[in-house]
Design a protein around this motif. Sequence first.
Motif, PDB file in Angstrom:
ATOM      1  N   LEU A 129       0.831  -1.204   0.000  1.00  0.00           N
ATOM      2  CA  LEU A 129       0.000   0.000   0.000  1.00  0.00           C
ATOM      3  C   LEU A 129       0.869   1.258   0.000  1.00  0.00           C
ATOM      4  O   LEU A 129       0.668   2.164  -0.821  1.00  0.00           O
ATOM      5  N   LEU A 130       1.842   1.336   0.887  1.00  0.00           N
ATOM      6  CA  LEU A 130       2.726   2.501   0.937  1.00  0.00           C
ATOM      7  C   LEU A 130       3.536   2.618  -0.345  1.00  0.00           C
ATOM      8  O   LEU A 130       3.788   3.724  -0.846  1.00  0.00           O
ATOM      9  N   SER A 131       3.938   1.479  -0.903  1.00  0.00           N
ATOM     10  CA  SER A 131       4.738   1.485  -2.125  1.00  0.00           C
ATOM     11  C   SER A 131       3.947   1.954  -3.335  1.00  0.00           C
ATOM     12  O   SER A 131       4.538   2.341  -4.353  1.00  0.00           O
ATOM     13  N   ILE A 138      -4.681   6.222  10.265  1.00  0.00           N
ATOM     14  CA  ILE A 138      -3.347   5.669  10.503  1.00  0.00           C
ATOM     15  C   ILE A 138      -2.383   6.104   9.407  1.00  0.00           C
ATOM     16  O   ILE A 138      -1.226   6.456   9.673  1.00  0.00           O
ATOM     17  N   LEU A 139      -2.852   6.096   8.159  1.00  0.00           N
ATOM     18  CA  LEU A 139      -1.991   6.562   7.066  1.00  0.00           C
ATOM     19  C   LEU A 139      -1.562   8.006   7.280  1.00  0.00           C
ATOM     20  O   LEU A 139      -0.401   8.369   7.053  1.00  0.00           O
ATOM     21  N   LYS A 140      -2.484   8.824   7.740  1.00  0.00           N
ATOM     22  CA  LYS A 140      -2.152  10.237   7.975  1.00  0.00           C
ATOM     23  C   LYS A 140      -1.102  10.368   9.073  1.00  0.00           C
ATOM     24  O   LYS A 140      -0.205  11.226   8.991  1.00  0.00           O
ATOM     25  N   LEU A 145      -3.966   5.498  -2.932  1.00  0.00           N
ATOM     26  CA  LEU A 145      -3.809   4.473  -1.911  1.00  0.00           C
ATOM     27  C   LEU A 145      -5.112   3.711  -1.698  1.00  0.00           C
ATOM     28  O   LEU A 145      -5.101   2.487  -1.501  1.00  0.00           O
ATOM     29  N   HIS A 146      -6.232   4.421  -1.762  1.00  0.00           N
ATOM     30  CA  HIS A 146      -7.534   3.758  -1.631  1.00  0.00           C
ATOM     31  C   HIS A 146      -7.720   2.720  -2.737  1.00  0.00           C
ATOM     32  O   HIS A 146      -8.237   1.622  -2.493  1.00  0.00           O
ATOM     33  N   ASN A 164      -6.137  -4.702  -3.998  1.00  0.00           N
ATOM     34  CA  ASN A 164      -5.199  -5.703  -3.482  1.00  0.00           C
ATOM     35  C   ASN A 164      -5.574  -6.209  -2.097  1.00  0.00           C
ATOM     36  O   ASN A 164      -4.717  -6.736  -1.385  1.00  0.00           O
ATOM     37  N   ASP A 165      -6.825  -6.050  -1.744  1.00  0.00           N
ATOM     38  CA  ASP A 165      -7.283  -6.641  -0.498  1.00  0.00           C
ATOM     39  C   ASP A 165      -6.936  -8.135  -0.510  1.00  0.00           C
ATOM     40  O   ASP A 165      -7.130  -8.812  -1.525  1.00  0.00           O
TER      41      ASP A 165
END
Length: 423
Positions: A136-138, A355-357, A375-376, A382-383
């Motif tokens: 997700l971050l990538s 959490i992302l924030k 990201l959403h 990719n869930d």
Amino acid sequence: MTGHKRKGRVFEILDMRNPVLSEAQKTALDAAARASFDFSAKAIMQAAQDQTGLSDFGKMDFVERLDLWCQCVKDDKFLSPVSHAALWSMFLRYACDRLRVEDICNRHPEILDIEIDRPIIVAGPPRSGTTHLLGLLSADNRWRSLPWWEATAPVPTEADAPTADNPNPRWSRAQTGWEQQDALMPLFKYMHEFSPDHISEDIELQALDFSSYLIEWMALVPKWRDYYLSHDQSGTYAYLKKGLQVLTFLNGPNRWVIKCPQHMEQLPVLRKTFPDATYVITHRDPVGSIRSTLSMWLYASRILRTKSDPEEPKKYWIDRYKTLLQRCVQDHGCLPAAQTVDVFFHQWIKDPDLILKEIYSKASMPLDAKVLTKLHKYHSDNDPGVKGRVIFDLERDFDISAEDIRQHFKFYFDRFPVEQEIK
């Protein structure tokens, strides 16, 4: 599929204890049984030198560890011929890549001056969602990450130069390996993906120093576990940093996002090696993580071991998780609060944006609506359950209940506000 019950995209593995082998599995085992391998540091190092034409391995303290890896392979009497072939290939690959890392650093000493600037480093119990968070971050390409095709061949050779027919030979090799694994263990991709673009753990760079807990996932190696846990890992984490410096030199300076569950038990060394990192520590009911680990091991044993014995992973991995989480509890205080984000699974499920924030804020990286939308999309596409999922059954496959496992982890629940998930 023989031995499996499929419900749409949900799979239940009904032959865990007494696997019914496919023709592909039988063929692979028969072919591997015809090969023989010299598991010794001397043989592996010589093969790597012959393959690469290089000779300088850098600091030679790794030889003791490589020899211990080899001895542990010989001590594990239930490794299958496929395991022997895979482990030999893996050890040789690491030796070759170490030679190439040392060679490029010798030719370009400025590599060792490259700053690894404020990375995000994700850690959490194995099988707890760290892979999804890393991916997700990538998805935000302002972060530099480590795709599997690059992790398994960090320094390209002349043979890896793009051609009209193949723009990325390293990607193609990774794809071939992934297809071979998928043919032998077709349900594994619903547990842990290793496709070429899958974002890899940084353990692949630690392994160039022949350390880490990596080999514990490939064989039963209590002798190595005890050695690793009793030795300072500063040198291996320095080699991880060296690998990141090489990759930065080759492909650009974006800030890194990396992850490895093992970091949970190496927090002081992690902090010393990457003092300006943002540390993202995920937490989840250990029962769910352990259930997944035990089931992965038992499913893979049909091809990687000569017996499918539920007592093997049960005896090893419950205790191993206990050590991992005990060290996290013990050492968590060494991480600066201003650089640390503890991610609790039940909170993540309710509001991942919050959490992302926090992660982006502590990493001093802007997070606007456009990036959040990207990201959403990754999170949705990719869930872990989108492609399919496997149902695990502790009592059927391991004669153990969730509470039998959970009783070992009171210390963890006492330290962190982790919610029980598995009944």
